[in-house]
Design an enzyme around this catalytic site. Structure first.
Site, short mmCIF file in Angstrom:
data_model
loop_
_atom_site.label_atom_id
_atom_site.label_comp_id
_atom_site.label_asym_id
_atom_site.label_seq_id
_atom_site.Cartn_x
_atom_site.Cartn_y
_atom_site.Cartn_z
N GLU A 34 -51.40 88.20 42.55
CA GLU A 34 -52.06 87.63 41.37
C GLU A 34 -51.89 88.49 40.12
O GLU A 34 -52.80 88.59 39.31
CB GLU A 34 -53.56 87.38 41.64
CG GLU A 34 -53.78 86.18 42.54
CD GLU A 34 -55.04 85.39 42.17
OE1 GLU A 34 -55.67 85.68 41.15
OE2 GLU A 34 -55.38 84.47 42.92
N HIS B 270 -61.51 90.74 44.59
CA HIS B 270 -61.29 91.09 45.99
C HIS B 270 -61.41 92.60 46.15
O HIS B 270 -61.26 93.35 45.19
CB HIS B 270 -59.86 90.70 46.41
CG HIS B 270 -59.67 89.25 46.62
ND1 HIS B 270 -59.30 88.72 47.82
CD2 HIS B 270 -59.78 88.19 45.76
CE1 HIS B 270 -59.19 87.40 47.70
NE2 HIS B 270 -59.47 87.06 46.47
#
Lengths: 420, 420
Positions: A49, A272
């Site tokens: 990402e 995360h």
């Protein structure tokens, strides 16, 4: 290797959540990630990402001193979001794009026009060839009613097939990434079973970090709270997996995760948690031990389960395709009727002048019908691709099942140097 | 192998030109292809452009007796068009889709909404593992002003990389397909150099068929005459290529092509000629010979040439992307102006009643501007994908060049069991 019997490899894996203009406090977090990576000096850094190449360049410049080698995987409109930083020279790279890429998710869930892929980077350390895989599988939007489960199973299958087919020349395989799959889910069991990869969390001698190795935890202030409601401890969806040929032994000495807010800061690195694994690689002395991983019948059970999931998906996709076809046909009919009506009225000269309202209304209605037709036709095409993809995966799985049951190990093992 | 020192493998490769409703005398030709394949009983049949799964099913039913194993590669809206028939069990299959798939070609040249790919099928004969590749690279539309040359070079590169990365577990590699590339073109030189594959036509002990092994010849009544104007003898664009590990020796005993009209019929099998190769495979006795294929510096020259082509393409793609962006901006501006004008007029009640013509004209102009905006935006997205793909390939080639020159063989050879 002879003079240095054990090679230590420190790996860092993180879904960076680096979406320009949308991710919170992005530049701050990128600086933080860069600083931490420089201080800790890992051997390999696998990031997901990182959607903007500019952000990659920022990291690359910052990390150039400690990680002189790096690769950004370019693909799709936005890119793959995948990149790798390494202390060792990168010899080769390759990218495989999954067959379905979330275009309809984008429509339905505001997801990205992205090229979900798996990237492969080949490095060599002390004559040991490492195939390093980094990937990001599609997100799960609703666990209870997960319409895209078959898609994620197929992505896991394509990932497993890609690794199987590309790994025969490697001594050690390493996969890091956000698999968006819980440890007990069929996708990861299929991946592990079909490739023989082992889960660093399960194998680690020592662990430090979030409970149960979770990587999406409520204490992270950026993690989506609604998604985590059914999981008060969080979920483990980011993994480091590994495997070696029979000539080598890989052990996970230590596994760590970050735990929300970064030390001494008021923000975490990402939504995360990062996974940090310390692996020990050494040449095997003596005869190779028994092959690890799922055996024939156990593997067949997993492939069977996955295959049933894909068949269910195929059924649903065919239904969706038919319904798109019906919608498209209705929109086309409406459009034709309106055009005919307009043509009929048009022959009476000055129709628009005499009846301005119906003319404008018909114009708008025609626009709407045209838009509907385009949308329905687009969805029809998409569901056709979906059906084909699911069919293809199902057929590959059928072959796999045949090999698991029929040749029970012999056929499967013969494929590569890497034993299952 | 010990009891049977030489294995004979007969391979049939054909671009079938099976496009429903467009290809001439399709059903007749499919029957003809089926009959010939049954009579001649090859070991492996590699077909391209079988776009309809129904046509595949027809062939499958017809060939079931002689070729009990087959695979149709499903992908994309139309499919990949690739299929394989085999006398030997198919152990595994895998499909790689090239990163660019001709969507703009479709707009510009009436080409297909297809998933140009390379399919891999694994078979095992007498304990020898064969990786069989079948592919169809993108067509060349105009040799003099070939705007898509960089795209085809990138497809050849992706094909070469796919083969390199997936072939380490195989004993023998075989590639058949319509490469849409003349023998002296940079694409095929790159493919051969980077994978070490050898050209069956160049290596064959005996040859029978069209002059120079051409597979697109003027005497074929379906071949496009305008494309062949500069080449009175025809062109060779369909290939069978092969290679073995150092433990095996593969030789091409005989190569044949069809020669236009099928024997005893008034039509050819396709608009292309079929390529039929008889290969002999045996285990090497004694020490492996010197490695074949392009050596370090010669290979580096080819990679350099391809890389220059890709850079030129990148330059052009960036220009096209900018021009799409400008067009989109203009269309958006026009749309906004029209909307503002409409809003301005709308405040004067009854504008449409009073001036029916400008209202309708504005409506049409707005539709036109909207359509132009959508098209330009679509092209912008496409050229963005194009730029990324070319960038990615250029970077991979740079790494390859580095390995060719720097490690001169050592690095490259170490990757797999298959020596270059």
């Amino acid at each position: 290797m002879e003079e240095d019997p054990t090679l230590q490899l420190r790996v860092f894996d993180l879904n960076c959540w680096a979406i320009r203009y949308l991710s919170k406090r992005l530049q701050e977090r990128l600086q933080l990630i860069g600083d931490t990576l420089c201080q800790e000096s890992f051997d390999l850094v696998l990031l997901q990402e990182v959607w903007s190449e500019q952000d990659y360049s920022v990291l690359k410049e910052k990390l150039g001193g400690c990680y002189p080698f790096s690769h950004y995987f370019r693909r799709g409109v936005i890119g793959s979001g995948l990149c790798v930083f390494s202390r060792f020279p990168i010899l080769d790279t390759f990218l495989y794009q999954y067959s379905l890429n979330g275009y309809p998710y984008m429509l339905q869930h505001g997801d990205w026009f992205c090229g979900k892929s798996v990237g492969l980077v080949v490095i060599k350390i002390s004559e040991i060839v490492f195939n390093i895989y980094v990937t990001h599988l599609h997100a799960e939007y609703c666990r209870e009613k997960d319409a895209y489960l078959p898609h994620r199973v197929v992505q896991a299958w394509e990932l497993a097939q890609f690794i199987r087919h590309t790994s025969a020349a490697a001594d050690v395989l390493l996969l890091g990434g956000d698999l968006n799959t819980h440890p007990e889910d069929v996708g990861i069991r299929l991946l592990r079973g079909w490739t023989g990869l082992r889960d660093a969390f399960a194998e680690a001698k020592g662990f430090e970090g979030c409970e149960d190795g979770c990587t999406l935890v409520p204490r992270n202030c950026f993690a989506a709270k609604t998604e985590l409601q059914p999981f008060p401890l969080g979920v483990r969806i980011d993994y480091v997996l590994y495997k070696a040929t029979s000539d080598f032994v890989v052990k996970c000495k230590e596994l760590r995760t970050t735990t929300g807010t970064a030390p001494g800061k008021d923000i975490p690195y990402s939504d995360h948690e990062a996974v940090m694994a310390t692996l020990h690689v050494r040449r095997r002395d003596g005869a190779p031990g028994p092959a690890r991983g799922a055996a024939g019948p156990a593997l067949a059970d997993v492939v069977n389960e996955a295959s049933a999931e894909v068949r269910a998906g195929l059924h649903a996709a065919r239904r969706r395709r038919s319904s798109s076809a019906r919608t498209a046909a209705l929109a086309l009919l409406l459009l034709l009727l309106l055009l005919q009506a307009a043509a009929g009225l048009g022959t009476l000269a000055g129709w628009a002048a005499a009846r301005p309202f119906p003319a404008l209304a018909s114009c708008l209605l025609a626009l709407l019908a045209g838009g509907g037709l385009l949308l329905a036709a687009g969805l029809y095409l998409f569901h056709t691709v979906e059906v084909r993809m699911l069919q293809g995966a199902e057929e590959e799985m059928r072959l796999a099942l045949h090999r698991c049951l029929g040749a029970a190990g012999a056929g499967a093992g013969a494929r590569g140097r890497l034993s299952l």
